[in-house]
Design a protein around this motif. Structure first.
Motif, PDB file in Angstrom:
ATOM      1  N   ARG A  96      -1.854   1.152  -6.970  1.00  0.00           N
ATOM      2  CA  ARG A  96      -2.422   2.127  -6.022  1.00  0.00           C
ATOM      3  C   ARG A  96      -3.249   3.174  -6.779  1.00  0.00           C
ATOM      4  NH1 ARG A  96       3.434   3.290  -3.323  1.00  0.00           N
ATOM      5  NH2 ARG A  96       3.849   1.168  -2.617  1.00  0.00           N
ATOM      6  N   ARG A  97      -4.289   3.665  -6.123  1.00  0.00           N
ATOM      7  CA  ARG A  97      -5.209   4.580  -6.811  1.00  0.00           C
ATOM      8  C   ARG A  97      -5.528   5.818  -5.985  1.00  0.00           C
ATOM      9  NH1 ARG A  97      -3.635   1.968 -10.227  1.00  0.00           N
ATOM     10  NH2 ARG A  97      -4.710   0.469 -11.563  1.00  0.00           N
ATOM     11  N   THR A 137       1.577   1.043 -11.271  1.00  0.00           N
ATOM     12  CA  THR A 137       1.214   0.742  -9.888  1.00  0.00           C
ATOM     13  C   THR A 137      -0.273   0.396  -9.762  1.00  0.00           C
ATOM     14  OG1 THR A 137       1.201   1.621  -7.645  1.00  0.00           O
ATOM     15  CG2 THR A 137       0.755   3.195  -9.393  1.00  0.00           C
ATOM     16  N   GLY A 143       0.815  -1.215   0.000  1.00  0.00           N
ATOM     17  CA  GLY A 143       0.000   0.000   0.000  1.00  0.00           C
ATOM     18  C   GLY A 143       0.849   1.264   0.000  1.00  0.00           C
ATOM     19  N   ALA A 144       0.197   2.390  -0.249  1.00  0.00           N
ATOM     20  CA  ALA A 144       0.912   3.666  -0.292  1.00  0.00           C
ATOM     21  C   ALA A 144       1.396   4.031   1.109  1.00  0.00           C
ATOM     22  CB  ALA A 144      -0.023   4.752  -0.804  1.00  0.00           C
ATOM     23  N   GLN A 177       3.533   8.738  -4.462  1.00  0.00           N
ATOM     24  CA  GLN A 177       3.388   7.357  -4.002  1.00  0.00           C
ATOM     25  C   GLN A 177       1.929   6.962  -3.748  1.00  0.00           C
ATOM     26  OE1 GLN A 177       5.706   4.903  -3.806  1.00  0.00           O
ATOM     27  NE2 GLN A 177       7.007   6.396  -4.840  1.00  0.00           N
ATOM     28  N   GLN A 178       1.006   7.936  -3.743  1.00  0.00           N
ATOM     29  CA  GLN A 178      -0.386   7.583  -3.439  1.00  0.00           C
ATOM     30  C   GLN A 178      -1.036   6.788  -4.565  1.00  0.00           C
ATOM     31  OE1 GLN A 178      -1.436   8.051  -0.265  1.00  0.00           O
ATOM     32  NE2 GLN A 178       0.685   8.783  -0.124  1.00  0.00           N
ATOM     33  N   GLY A 179      -0.510   6.919  -5.792  1.00  0.00           N
ATOM     34  CA  GLY A 179      -1.034   6.072  -6.873  1.00  0.00           C
ATOM     35  C   GLY A 179      -1.544   6.856  -8.067  1.00  0.00           C
ATOM     36  N   GLN A 223       4.930  -2.046  -6.184  1.00  0.00           N
ATOM     37  CA  GLN A 223       3.953  -1.170  -6.818  1.00  0.00           C
ATOM     38  C   GLN A 223       2.835  -1.931  -7.503  1.00  0.00           C
ATOM     39  OE1 GLN A 223       3.638   2.133  -6.816  1.00  0.00           O
ATOM     40  NE2 GLN A 223       5.617   2.883  -6.092  1.00  0.00           N
TER      41      GLN A 223
END
Ligand code: MGD
Ligand code: MGD
Ligand code: SF4
Ligand code: MO
Length: 764
Positions: free
Chosen positions: A97-98, A95, A4-5, A122-124, A40
């Motif tokens: 992540r969204r 990645t 996860g982020a 990095q949050q996606g 990722q």
């Protein structure tokens, strides 16, 4: 499963400093690539994605612009035709992540503005178009159709089209770039600033003047068959990693390498190629035969000294000079005498070393000169590159196999975007062809580049900003001034794949338009599409993403441009925008008619390795300059005065970032881990300035402004003892950007001087 982020932002107290690396790449590089992929996007997606990278039927690496091997040049592609940082670039985009509506509901813009580019990125991936309306605290979802209406309405309400600026970052495909500049010019302005203004603009300016075309004159095979390669102001081990494999070939064929750099960059010294046994189990290949640890900004003085030695020794290729050049007599008249004291002062290099380098140059039959930001981002960047060209002209090293100029480009399609018309001052020929092709009037007055756009925002002359990719606020100099400039805009629009600080410095109304990345399938009404890109060596080829898009709401950059154009220019506009979005072949048919060298584009880009754009100096020693010849130039070094107690600071990239996108916190080759607010200083300078390694300081830059001395401050940096040239320092971009004065720019190219900032350190 992917990881996860991160919840927490960077904790600078976690900084660890170890020994710099001994060799670049190796097995460690492969392991890091896989690990970042798994974090990722998980194991399966990593295994499906990486093998498509840089393959003929796969996607072009979204990392740098280093070329792929071409069968036409006798080179086959390997199964893993990518490097560690290419793999990181892919992982970052692919990645799982969204960042969706819930994310924006949870975090106010004020809160996002407190975060670093690392945390934001990095949050996606961005999944929905969102808007920040005047007075709102949070971005909220908006339908695409309404988003285009809002943007078009705001743009139409401006006093003039010149009150808007349309930025481009170098990842945009040729198709999207071509349509974007057509949209902007149809709207009525040439305000097309781009990342190139901060990057290789100095190279373009110097090369256009001296050889008649602002692009490199070598192919990959030329580099690999050179007997001497100069690598000046460039850190290929991090920023163009596969270039090391080419340098290794040079060494295996008996060629030599000279590295000129204030830092002993690991990648310049030794390379462990993970694709051969020597790189896996052995000690790798030594690269630089000669490492000139130059002072920041000393390159013009160095090349002047080398040129003087070449002249003195009579090692001039007289046939080339007589037949193909102009201005030799004037050049030679001033070039002969070298002030060795001033040269020593500027370069910090011993005279014997300069003489040794000159000997190597004189005994070379095939010389290639490569350079990047260490030359371009200086006040005298253009003059320095012209002096490098002088050397190649003296030695007849342009327009023959194994020799030439090689400005190594940054973004994967920055060169293609220029070819497609992303420039605030495209030549008349291009504009007239555009007008002819589409039957729309095109403005002729030059537009604003990046620095001038910021100036115009500050004075209220530009009120709307649209960014086709990139991270304007973090990439540009003088961060505090740029933040204010953007916040003062009435409208800011960012077409982005990932969140960054430019989204957290919105104009009064702000929109984020999420778009497809390189790795993703681009399916339109007319079927699945591919796009085209151009690498650093003028090779144009296809790129086709294969992954399922990060969200079913994403539009391609082409679709975004077409839909905005229809809304902004109205249904009566003579350009058939709707036909482009269906089928990108239609766009390419227009490119073929407008862009020089692109005739028969749709067929040629379907060749397995694409095609090479014409380059008159390379192809036929034809120099399309004002004189019709290659021009010698006279360049006079201006010494950089550093007051006592000050350092000359350069800003550079760590091994774990792509420009403002921070992949991670491991600058492995420099031994710096888990922190980024560091300033690298020579141990003797640290002692002389009365500090110790590990001290916490503010870095304060000093600049003689028009209205008196100016100071800028970047807070809380940790001093790291590092073997840089004496009197010099280094800090990471973008953390150090607040220190760069907006008015500190290169002569002629207007490129921000990101590599020479006068600073003092203040204990806190
Ligand atoms: N992984 C990764 N790849 C990238 C990028 C990235 O951020 N990450 N960025 C891409 C982009 S857009 C670009 S433009 C390129 C940038 O590629 P580079 O130009 O290699 O990038 P910088 O980190 O700016 O490094 C500049 C180098 O020049 C040296 N230098 C600084 N000042 C001087 C000087 O006065 N003289 C000399 N001789 N050397 C000097 C520095 O020590 C450093 O080694 O890389 C591209 N590729
Ligand atoms: N101090 C200092 N400043 C510098 C430099 C330096 O050496 N020192 N280098 C300069 C150089 S060489 C350059 S090139 C500039 C770079 O300036 P920019 O190109 O503006 O910056 P990037 O960090 O490359 O942009 C990253 C953002 O692009 C978006 N993005 C990524 N892929 C795509 C895509 O496929 N499509 C779209 N639409 N968006 C995408 C993501 O949202 C990401 O956050 O910075 C310059 N600034
Ligand atoms: S050298 Fe550049 S283009 Fe090639 S794989 Fe590495 S990052 Fe990608
Ligand atoms: Mo760049």
């Amino acid at each position: 499963m992917s990881r996860g982020a991160p919840e927490q932002d960077i904790d600078e107290n976690a900084l660890r400093v170890g020994e710099p690396g001994h060799a670049a790449a190796g097995v460690k590089g492969v392991l890091v690539s896989l690990q970042r992929g798994w974090e990722q996007m998980g194991v399966t997606r990593t295994a499906r994605t990486l093998p498509l990278l840089n393959q003929r039927d796969g996607f072009d690496c979204p990392g740098c612009a280093w070329p792929d091997p071409r069968e036409a040049e006798g080179d086959k592609r390997k199964i893993a035709e990518f490097c560690e940082n290419g793999a990181k670039a892919v992982a970052e985009e692919a990645t799982t992540r969204r960042v969706g509506p819930e994310f924006f509901a949870r975090h106010s813009v004020a809160e996002l503005a407190e975060r670093t580019d690392y945390w934001l990125g990095q949050q996606g991936r961005l999944t929905h178009p969102v808007i920040l309306r005047d007075g709102d605290t949070h971005y909220r979802p908006i339908e695409w159709s309404e988003a285009f209406e809002v943007i078009a309405e705001r743009l139409r309400a401006l006093g003039s089209p010149d009150e808007a600026a349309f930025y481009t970052s170098g990842r945009t495909s040729n198709e999207a770039a071509f349509l974007y500049q057509l949209l902007v010019r149809s709207f009525g302005t040439n305000n097309l600033p781009d990342c190139s203004n901060m990057c290789h603009e100095s190279s373009g300016s110097a090369l256009t003047e001296t050889i008649g075309i602002g692009k490199g004159s070598v192919s990959l095979s030329d580099v690999e068959h050179a007997d001497l390669v100069l690598v000046v102001g460039q850190n290929p081990g991090t920023n163009h990693p596969r270039m090391l494999a080419s340098l290794e070939k040079v060494k295996r064929r008996g060629g030599r390498i000279i590295a000129v750099n204030p830092l002993p960059e690991t990648g310049l010294m030794r390379f462990k190629n993970p694709q051969n046994a020597r790189g896996v189990v052995g000690d790798g290949t030594q690269l630089a035969d000669e490492f000139a640890q130059i002072r920041i900004g000393g390159d013009l003085a160095l090349f002047k000294a080398i040129n003087a030695l070449v002249l003195k020794a009579g090692a001039v290729d007289q046939d080339f000079v007589d037949g193909w050049t102009h201005g030799f007599a004037e050049f030679a008249a001033q070039a002969a005498d070298v002030d060795w004291e001033a040269t020593a002062e500027a370069t910090g290099l011993p005279r014997e070393q300069i003489e040794r380098i000159a000997e190597m140059v004189m005994s070379s039959q095939r010389t290639v000169a490569c350079w990047a930001m260490g030359l371009t981002q200086h006040k005298q960047g253009v003059a320095t590159i012209r002096e490098v060209v002088n050397l190649l002209l003296l030695r007849g090293m342009i327009g023959k196999p194994g020799a030439g100029v090689c400005p190594v480009r940054g973004h994967s399609n920055v060169q293609g975007d220029r070819t497609m018309g992303i420039w605030e001052k495209m030549p008349e020929k291009f504009l007239a062809a555009l007008e002819d092709e589409f039957g729309v009037p095109v403005p002729r007055e030059h537009g604003l580049d990046t620095v001038d756009t910021i100036r115009a925002m500050r004075s209220g002359r530009v009120k709307a900003f649209l960014g086709m990719g990139g991270n304007f606020v973090s990439a540009t100099p003088d961060t505090e001034a740029t933040v204010r400039a953007l916040r003062d805009c009435e409208l800011t629009v960012q077409v982005s794949t990932k969140l960054n600080r430019s989204h957290a410095t919105p104009g009064r109304t702000a929109l984020i338009l999420p778009t497809l990345g390189r790795t993703e399938r681009d399916v339109q009404a007319g079927g699945e599409q591919f796009v085209t890109v151009e690498d650093s060596m003028s090779v144009v080829h296809r790129s086709r993403g294969r992954l399922k898009p990060a969200s079913d709401r994403l539009l391609s950059e082409v679709a975004i441009v077409c839909r905005l154009a229809r809304e902004l220019l109205g249904p009566q506009h003579p350009v058939r925008w709707e036909s482009f979005e269906r089928d990108y072949d239609v766009i390419r048919d227009h490119i073929a008619n407008v862009v020089p060298g692109c005739a028969d584009y749709n067929r040629k880009v379907r060749e397995p390795d694409g095609f090479v754009l014409p380059h008159p100096p390379r192809d036929s020693r034809t120099f399309p300059t004002a004189t019709g010849k290659a021009n010698f130039t006279v360049n006079v070094p201006e010494p950089i005065e550093i007051p006592a107690g000050r350092l000359l600071l350069q800003t550079l990239r760590s091994h774990d970032q792509y420009n403002t996108t921070i992949y991670g916190l491991s600058d492995r080759y420099r031994g710096i881990e888990d922190g980024r607010r560091v300033v690298l200083v020579h141990p003797d300078d640290i002692a002389e300035l009365g500090f110790a390694a590990g001290d916490l300081v503010d870095v304060v830059s000093e600049w003689a402004g028009e209205e008196g001395p100016e100071e800028r401050r970047a807070e809380r940096f940790r001093i790291v003892a590092y073997p840089t040239a004496r009197g010099c320092a280094a800090a990471y971009y973008p953390e150090a950007n607040p220190l760069i004065p907006l008015n500190s720019v290169a002569d002629k190219s207007n490129t921000p001087v990101s590599k020479a900032i006068t600073v003092r350190l203040e204990r806190i």
